[in-house]
Motif scaffolding. Structure first.
Motif, PDB file in Angstrom:
ATOM      1  N   MET A 303      -8.748  10.677 -29.905  1.00 18.38           N
ATOM      2  CA  MET A 303      -9.028  12.226 -30.440  1.00 18.38           C
ATOM      3  C   MET A 303      -7.638  12.753 -30.680  1.00 18.38           C
ATOM      4  O   MET A 303      -7.474  13.833 -31.503  1.00 18.38           O
ATOM      5  CB  MET A 303      -9.795  13.052 -29.364  1.00 18.38           C
ATOM      6  N   GLU A 304      -6.664  12.250 -30.062  1.00 18.51           N
ATOM      7  CA  GLU A 304      -5.345  12.974 -30.246  1.00 18.51           C
ATOM      8  C   GLU A 304      -5.046  12.538 -31.911  1.00 18.51           C
ATOM      9  O   GLU A 304      -4.261  13.437 -32.701  1.00 18.51           O
ATOM     10  CB  GLU A 304      -4.249  12.392 -29.307  1.00 18.51           C
ATOM     11  N   ARG A 305      -5.179  11.239 -32.179  1.00 18.74           N
ATOM     12  CA  ARG A 305      -4.908  10.981 -33.582  1.00 18.74           C
ATOM     13  C   ARG A 305      -6.078  11.675 -34.494  1.00 18.74           C
ATOM     14  O   ARG A 305      -5.479  11.945 -35.548  1.00 18.74           O
ATOM     15  CB  ARG A 305      -5.082   9.455 -33.608  1.00 18.74           C
ATOM     16  N   HIS A 306      -7.151  11.680 -34.211  1.00 24.55           N
ATOM     17  CA  HIS A 306      -8.095  12.151 -35.149  1.00 24.55           C
ATOM     18  C   HIS A 306      -7.761  13.492 -35.512  1.00 24.55           C
ATOM     19  O   HIS A 306      -7.700  14.211 -36.447  1.00 24.55           O
ATOM     20  CB  HIS A 306      -9.637  12.393 -34.489  1.00 24.55           C
ATOM     21  N   CYS A 307      -7.430  14.469 -34.490  1.00 26.86           N
ATOM     22  CA  CYS A 307      -7.130  15.858 -34.807  1.00 26.86           C
ATOM     23  C   CYS A 307      -5.640  15.950 -35.428  1.00 26.86           C
ATOM     24  O   CYS A 307      -5.562  16.710 -36.255  1.00 26.86           O
ATOM     25  CB  CYS A 307      -6.863  16.321 -33.071  1.00 26.86           C
ATOM     26  N   SER A 308      -4.578  14.819 -34.974  1.00 24.13           N
ATOM     27  CA  SER A 308      -3.407  14.976 -35.783  1.00 24.13           C
ATOM     28  C   SER A 308      -3.377  14.614 -37.243  1.00 24.13           C
ATOM     29  O   SER A 308      -3.152  15.488 -38.131  1.00 24.13           O
ATOM     30  CB  SER A 308      -2.565  14.227 -35.062  1.00 24.13           C
ATOM     31  N   ASN A 309      -4.204  13.766 -37.456  1.00 27.10           N
ATOM     32  CA  ASN A 309      -4.619  13.440 -38.697  1.00 27.10           C
ATOM     33  C   ASN A 309      -5.251  14.393 -39.698  1.00 27.10           C
ATOM     34  O   ASN A 309      -4.904  14.778 -40.890  1.00 27.10           O
ATOM     35  CB  ASN A 309      -5.313  11.946 -38.833  1.00 27.10           C
ATOM     36  N   ALA A 310      -6.367  14.842 -38.973  1.00 26.72           N
ATOM     37  CA  ALA A 310      -7.059  16.028 -39.681  1.00 26.72           C
ATOM     38  C   ALA A 310      -6.252  17.296 -40.104  1.00 26.72           C
ATOM     39  O   ALA A 310      -6.260  17.959 -41.013  1.00 26.72           O
ATOM     40  CB  ALA A 310      -8.246  16.504 -38.825  1.00 26.72           C
ATOM     41  N   GLN A 311      -5.344  17.695 -39.085  1.00 33.25           N
ATOM     42  CA  GLN A 311      -4.322  18.926 -39.278  1.00 33.25           C
ATOM     43  C   GLN A 311      -3.614  18.258 -40.610  1.00 33.25           C
ATOM     44  O   GLN A 311      -3.422  19.350 -41.329  1.00 33.25           O
ATOM     45  CB  GLN A 311      -3.626  18.882 -38.062  1.00 33.25           C
ATOM     46  N   LYS A 312      -3.071  17.248 -40.789  1.00 28.40           N
ATOM     47  CA  LYS A 312      -2.262  16.949 -41.693  1.00 28.40           C
ATOM     48  C   LYS A 312      -3.141  16.884 -43.111  1.00 28.40           C
ATOM     49  O   LYS A 312      -2.699  17.324 -44.261  1.00 28.40           O
ATOM     50  CB  LYS A 312      -1.590  15.677 -41.447  1.00 28.40           C
ATOM     51  N   VAL A 313      -4.330  16.182 -43.181  1.00 27.93           N
ATOM     52  CA  VAL A 313      -5.401  16.267 -44.359  1.00 27.93           C
ATOM     53  C   VAL A 313      -5.542  17.825 -44.936  1.00 27.93           C
ATOM     54  O   VAL A 313      -5.326  17.904 -45.865  1.00 27.93           O
ATOM     55  CB  VAL A 313      -6.501  15.575 -43.958  1.00 27.93           C
ATOM     56  N   ALA A 314      -5.841  18.638 -43.882  1.00 29.64           N
ATOM     57  CA  ALA A 314      -6.296  19.800 -44.033  1.00 29.64           C
ATOM     58  C   ALA A 314      -5.043  20.652 -44.795  1.00 29.64           C
ATOM     59  O   ALA A 314      -5.055  21.186 -45.765  1.00 29.64           O
ATOM     60  CB  ALA A 314      -6.445  20.632 -42.807  1.00 29.64           C
ATOM     61  N   GLU A 315      -4.044  20.457 -44.338  1.00 28.70           N
ATOM     62  CA  GLU A 315      -2.622  21.047 -45.041  1.00 28.70           C
ATOM     63  C   GLU A 315      -2.121  20.433 -46.366  1.00 28.70           C
ATOM     64  O   GLU A 315      -1.865  20.981 -47.247  1.00 28.70           O
ATOM     65  CB  GLU A 315      -1.195  21.017 -44.233  1.00 28.70           C
ATOM     66  N   PHE A 316      -2.524  19.258 -46.488  1.00 27.40           N
ATOM     67  CA  PHE A 316      -2.265  18.479 -47.795  1.00 27.40           C
ATOM     68  C   PHE A 316      -3.172  19.095 -48.781  1.00 27.40           C
ATOM     69  O   PHE A 316      -2.865  19.690 -49.977  1.00 27.40           O
ATOM     70  CB  PHE A 316      -2.482  16.944 -47.791  1.00 27.40           C
ATOM     71  N   LEU A 317      -4.540  19.129 -48.510  1.00 26.28           N
ATOM     72  CA  LEU A 317      -5.548  19.636 -49.493  1.00 26.28           C
ATOM     73  C   LEU A 317      -5.229  21.192 -49.683  1.00 26.28           C
ATOM     74  O   LEU A 317      -5.626  21.512 -50.888  1.00 26.28           O
ATOM     75  CB  LEU A 317      -7.055  19.594 -48.769  1.00 26.28           C
ATOM     76  N   LYS A 318      -4.748  21.958 -48.538  1.00 25.23           N
ATOM     77  CA  LYS A 318      -4.613  23.399 -48.990  1.00 25.23           C
ATOM     78  C   LYS A 318      -3.804  23.508 -49.924  1.00 25.23           C
ATOM     79  O   LYS A 318      -3.709  24.522 -50.766  1.00 25.23           O
ATOM     80  CB  LYS A 318      -3.941  23.694 -47.530  1.00 25.23           C
ATOM     81  N   GLY A 319      -2.735  22.801 -50.384  1.00 26.22           N
ATOM     82  CA  GLY A 319      -1.562  22.786 -51.382  1.00 26.22           C
ATOM     83  C   GLY A 319      -2.173  22.021 -52.608  1.00 26.22           C
ATOM     84  O   GLY A 319      -1.294  21.884 -53.730  1.00 26.22           O
ATOM     85  N   HIS A 320      -3.442  21.594 -52.681  1.00 25.47           N
ATOM     86  CA  HIS A 320      -3.578  20.529 -53.889  1.00 25.47           C
ATOM     87  C   HIS A 320      -4.292  21.334 -54.934  1.00 25.47           C
ATOM     88  O   HIS A 320      -5.110  22.357 -54.689  1.00 25.47           O
ATOM     89  CB  HIS A 320      -4.592  19.467 -53.516  1.00 25.47           C
TER      90      HIS A 320
END
Length: 435
Positions: A303-320
């Motif tokens: 869950m630590e990795r799921h949450c960390s990866n999801a945060q980074k994916v969200a930030e990436f998509l936010k700027g796409h």
């Protein structure tokens, strides 16, 4: 001296509910792949059937492998007892049928997993149970729906796929005022991220298929009893009247302070085991229970990795440039960001996120078909990253109005972000968006 304290999430995930097998010394939980169990003698058998002694009778009712699973998830959720089922949907169904019948109603958040919404909207209606839908993003919408026939308030910790967060504090006050239990589906968060029983809930449901199992190998569900509701309050006569199907047992008298459970109130879960699991037979396979135990052992790490990866994916998509919007509680501009900070473990906002493509429905289909690392499947909570277009799959059976109420729009893509290397996930999303 080191002060003794309650075991942490990681220790519970590895040890709760099990001691090494006394006969063989097996460190791993054995798979008890058996239908039935030998009685010591006639007196022993009679005591088991009269619930004068706890033990194994038949795997439809109980199984030693499944017993470890039930105790472990109950410990992770801060509950007193659990009851595993053959699927998450079976667990949700029995959680309601255990306390509601024809003529009764429950009040539910509208922002639900699509399968739950269909169960509540259509199937329960055939059984004479009315489900009244409130807006979880407007806590004041719940109270007007409550009356003397209301048997529970229901919601998802995280609305799937809308990703709203259930208003625990406001609904807990209503449950206290009207003497009704709060039932929460914690599947989309998992106990590693949120523990509803510590936030005012009384019953928690989890699909073991998702984050708890974690590897997409086995279907299962579980109901956890918080032991913190007064079933003798007068609103639930089925707990205080004799049960003719079980030699006149009064569940509230027998289990409100059950000595073999350390004096805990396990009336709700025992009624479910002795009535609904016995009669409907939706028990899990011992092998599936074993697989889910294996998944739970690494839940806190995954869950630590799921949450960390999801945060980074969200930030990436936010700027796409090809993305019109992103919905993830970990983003500061999310309307659910404050609630995540209030109710979730620090820095953890779950592994689910949604976003909209500027090209709409057609672009969504092309995006899905272009993914290489993300898998196109109807599931969440797998260690592998998953993607789906809900409007044409998981929520297809709902009307357009119903889809909108659950957060599904034609341009919406849902991601269940896995535990792969984040650089590979971002590269896959980028190439699919360009396609």
């Amino acid at each position: 001296m080191i002060e003794k304290k309650t075991p942490g999430m990681g220790t519970l995930a590895l040890h709760a509910g099990h001691v090494p097998d006394s006969e063989t010394g097996s460190r791993a939980v054995p798979i008890y792949q058996t239908t039935s169990y030998m009685f010591r003698d006639s007196e022993h058998a009679a005591k088991l059937f009269a619930i004068e002694e706890l033990g194994n009778i038949y795997t439809r009712l109980m199984n030693p492998t499944t017993d470890v699973l039930e105790k472990r998830v109950a410990a992770l959720e801060s509950g007193v007892a659990g009851l595993a089922h053959s699927s998450g949907q079976a667990a949700i169904t029995n959680a309601i049928l255990n306390i509601a019948g024809a003529g009764d109603n429950i009040v539910s958040a509208a922002q639900l997993y699509g399968g739950t919404y269909t169960l509540f909207k259509y199937t329960f209606k055939k059984l004479g149970i009315e489900v009244r839908f409130a807006d979880a993003e407007d806590p004041s919408s719940f109270e007007p729906l409550i009356d003397d026939k209301t048997k529970a308030i229901y919601g998802d910790t995280v609305g799937n796929p809308k990703l709203n967060i259930f208003p625990f504090e406001e609904v807990a006050a209503l449950c206290e005022k009207y003497k009704v239990p709060m039932i929460i589906d914690n599947t989309a968060a998992s106990p590693a991220v949120c523990r509803p029983l510590e936030l005012g809930a009384h019953i928690v449901v989890n699909s073991l298929t998702k984050y708890l199992g974690g590897h997409g190998t086995s279907i299962g569900g579980i109901v956890v009893d918080g032991g913190n509701f007064d079933w003798g309050c007068g609103r639930f006569p089925e707990f205080t009247n004799p049960d003719p199907s079980y030699h006149g047992m009064v569940f509230w008298d027998a289990f409100q302070a059950f000595p073999p459970a350390g004096g805990a109130n396990i009336a709700y879960i025992m009624k479910m085991r002795l009535q609904w699991l016995r009669d409907t037979g939706n028990c899990p396979s011992p092998f599936n229970s074993f697989l889910q135990i294996q998944g739970i052992e690494t839940l806190h790490l995954r869950m630590e990795r799921h949450c960390s990866n999801a945060q980074k994916v969200a930030e990436f998509l936010k700027g796409h440039p090809d993305v019109s919007w992103v919905n993830y509680p970990g983003l500061p501009d999310s309307p659910h960001h404050a609630a995540a900070g209030k109710y979730f473990e620090k820095g953890m906002c779950g592994g689910l996120l949604g976003f909209g493509l500027k090209g709409g429905k057609a672009a969504g289909a092309k995006f899905i078909d272009s993914l290489k690392v993300f898998s196109h499947v109807a599931n969440i909570g797998d260690a592998k990253s998953l993607a789906i277009h809900p409007a044409t799959t998981t929520h297809q059976q709902l009307t357009e109005e119903q889809q909108i109420s659950t957060g599904v729009t034609p341009d919406f893509v849902r991601l269940s972000v896995g535990i792969e290397d984040i650089e590979d996930l971002l590269a896959d999303l980028d190439q699919a968006l360009k396609a």
